[in-house]
Design an enzyme around this catalytic site. Sequence first.
Site, PDB file in Angstrom:
ATOM      1  N   GLY A 280       0.846  -1.186   0.000  1.00  0.00           N
ATOM      2  CA  GLY A 280       0.000   0.000   0.000  1.00  0.00           C
ATOM      3  C   GLY A 280       0.879   1.233   0.000  1.00  0.00           C
ATOM      4  N   ALA A 281       0.617   2.154  -0.924  1.00  0.00           N
ATOM      5  CA  ALA A 281       1.519   3.289  -1.109  1.00  0.00           C
ATOM      6  C   ALA A 281       1.699   4.115   0.154  1.00  0.00           C
ATOM      7  CB  ALA A 281       1.014   4.180  -2.245  1.00  0.00           C
ATOM      8  N   ALA A 282       0.616   4.390   0.876  1.00  0.00           N
ATOM      9  CA  ALA A 282       0.726   5.187   2.098  1.00  0.00           C
ATOM     10  C   ALA A 282       1.496   4.438   3.175  1.00  0.00           C
ATOM     11  CB  ALA A 282      -0.666   5.566   2.605  1.00  0.00           C
TER      12      ALA A 282
ATOM     13  N   CYS B  83      -8.266  -4.589  -6.034  1.00  0.00           N
ATOM     14  CA  CYS B  83      -7.066  -4.666  -5.206  1.00  0.00           C
ATOM     15  C   CYS B  83      -7.357  -4.153  -3.793  1.00  0.00           C
ATOM     16  CB  CYS B  83      -5.904  -3.924  -5.869  1.00  0.00           C
ATOM     17  SG  CYS B  83      -4.269  -4.386  -5.223  1.00  0.00           S
TER      18      CYS B  83
ATOM     19  N   ASP C 128      -0.991   3.579  -7.382  1.00  0.00           N
ATOM     20  CA  ASP C 128       0.383   3.548  -6.910  1.00  0.00           C
ATOM     21  C   ASP C 128       1.116   4.806  -7.337  1.00  0.00           C
ATOM     22  OD1 ASP C 128       0.186   0.875  -5.755  1.00  0.00           O
ATOM     23  OD2 ASP C 128       2.358   0.830  -6.032  1.00  0.00           O
TER      24      ASP C 128
ATOM     25  N   ASN D  94      -1.730   1.657 -11.548  1.00  0.00           N
ATOM     26  CA  ASN D  94      -2.301   0.926 -10.415  1.00  0.00           C
ATOM     27  C   ASN D  94      -2.246  -0.567 -10.698  1.00  0.00           C
ATOM     28  OD1 ASN D  94      -3.556   1.086  -7.784  1.00  0.00           O
ATOM     29  ND2 ASN D  94      -5.452   0.404  -8.739  1.00  0.00           N
ATOM     30  N   LYS D  95      -2.694  -1.349  -9.751  1.00  0.00           N
ATOM     31  CA  LYS D  95      -2.645  -2.801  -9.844  1.00  0.00           C
ATOM     32  C   LYS D  95      -3.159  -3.297 -11.196  1.00  0.00           C
ATOM     33  CE  LYS D  95      -2.400  -7.107  -8.469  1.00  0.00           C
ATOM     34  NZ  LYS D  95      -1.117  -7.779  -8.209  1.00  0.00           N
TER      35      LYS D  95
ATOM     36  N   LYS E  56       1.382  10.326  -4.102  1.00  0.00           N
ATOM     37  CA  LYS E  56       1.397   9.373  -5.208  1.00  0.00           C
ATOM     38  C   LYS E  56       1.505  10.054  -6.568  1.00  0.00           C
ATOM     39  CE  LYS E  56      -1.319   6.273  -2.380  1.00  0.00           C
ATOM     40  NZ  LYS E  56      -2.589   5.544  -2.202  1.00  0.00           N
TER      41      LYS E  56
END
Length: 327
Positions: free
Chosen positions: A26-28, A133, A202, A212-213, A238
């Site tokens: 997870g980006a965060a 996701c 992402d 993204n995914k 992001k």
Amino acid sequence: MDDRGPDVAPAVVTTADEIAAMEIRGAATIADAAAEALAIQAERSDAERPDAFERQLRAAAKTLYETRPTAVSLPNALRYVLAGMDGETVAELRASTIARAEEFQRDLAQAQSKLGSVGANRLRDGDVVMTHCHSTDALACLEAAVEDGTEIEAIVKETRPRLQGHITARQLREWDVPVTVIVDGAARRYLDQADHVLVGADSIAADGSVINKIGTSGLAVIARERGVPVTVAAQTIKLHPDTMTGHTVEIERRDEREVLDDDERAAITDTADGADDGLTVENPAFDVTPPRYVDAIVTEHGQFPPETVVTLMRELFGETVDEPWEL
């Protein structure tokens, strides 16, 4: 200590390994872990001279940076913390770095809450939301809606090959949101029941493209065909500032054994070791959704049409971005 550099603290190496293995995901969450790792490096540094301390911090940042090429929140976090490293003595450098990392983590926590409130405003009682996701930013929008008393339901794509959709489903059920889990290939069928598609990101390029995914782009195309609006929830960490100067976003390729393990491969090819068996497995982790398939990008600064995010990038990052771990 580790072949990535004798000056890098073991705890930083551990964090880097966990990010690379997607144990931290997870980006965060990745950004928060990276800031924490730099604070630990600063705290535990044994450098006696300011230049040695700065070299250690940059080495630690480079170790972290090289783990996930697509998750732009990682370099953005590293840039933020290193930009606050200031002082003429080791003690001053240490204190400023730790304070900067803690500031970043506080802002990060508040950003997700603000983003959630913005995203929740798009939802109404009875709405059905399809997710893809696992995104803490997308979940923040749904959590804020639930806390506001909005009654929603969710259709959750399982998201092969790592099944991150299961994490999303678990969290939504903890909030008592009715959830239907579907296989990825069933998205087109179930979009007729959805009022929104809500995904994370992402990274987001200067032209508004969303990285993204894998599977996000296909879902967005089908959603546009069915008239279902697509919302991307993404904190500004992001945004990918390098894309303003012509850089492209690298798409991460993950281990093929996430798709086929050795036994499954052998069963398909009828070979014992898989050597020269004529079978190729591709496992890209992400895809790119063009901005024309996205209705809105929701951030802690508000809601934006995808084509306008470049203006926000310039406000936040300026026209050029340095890579301080390379200095």
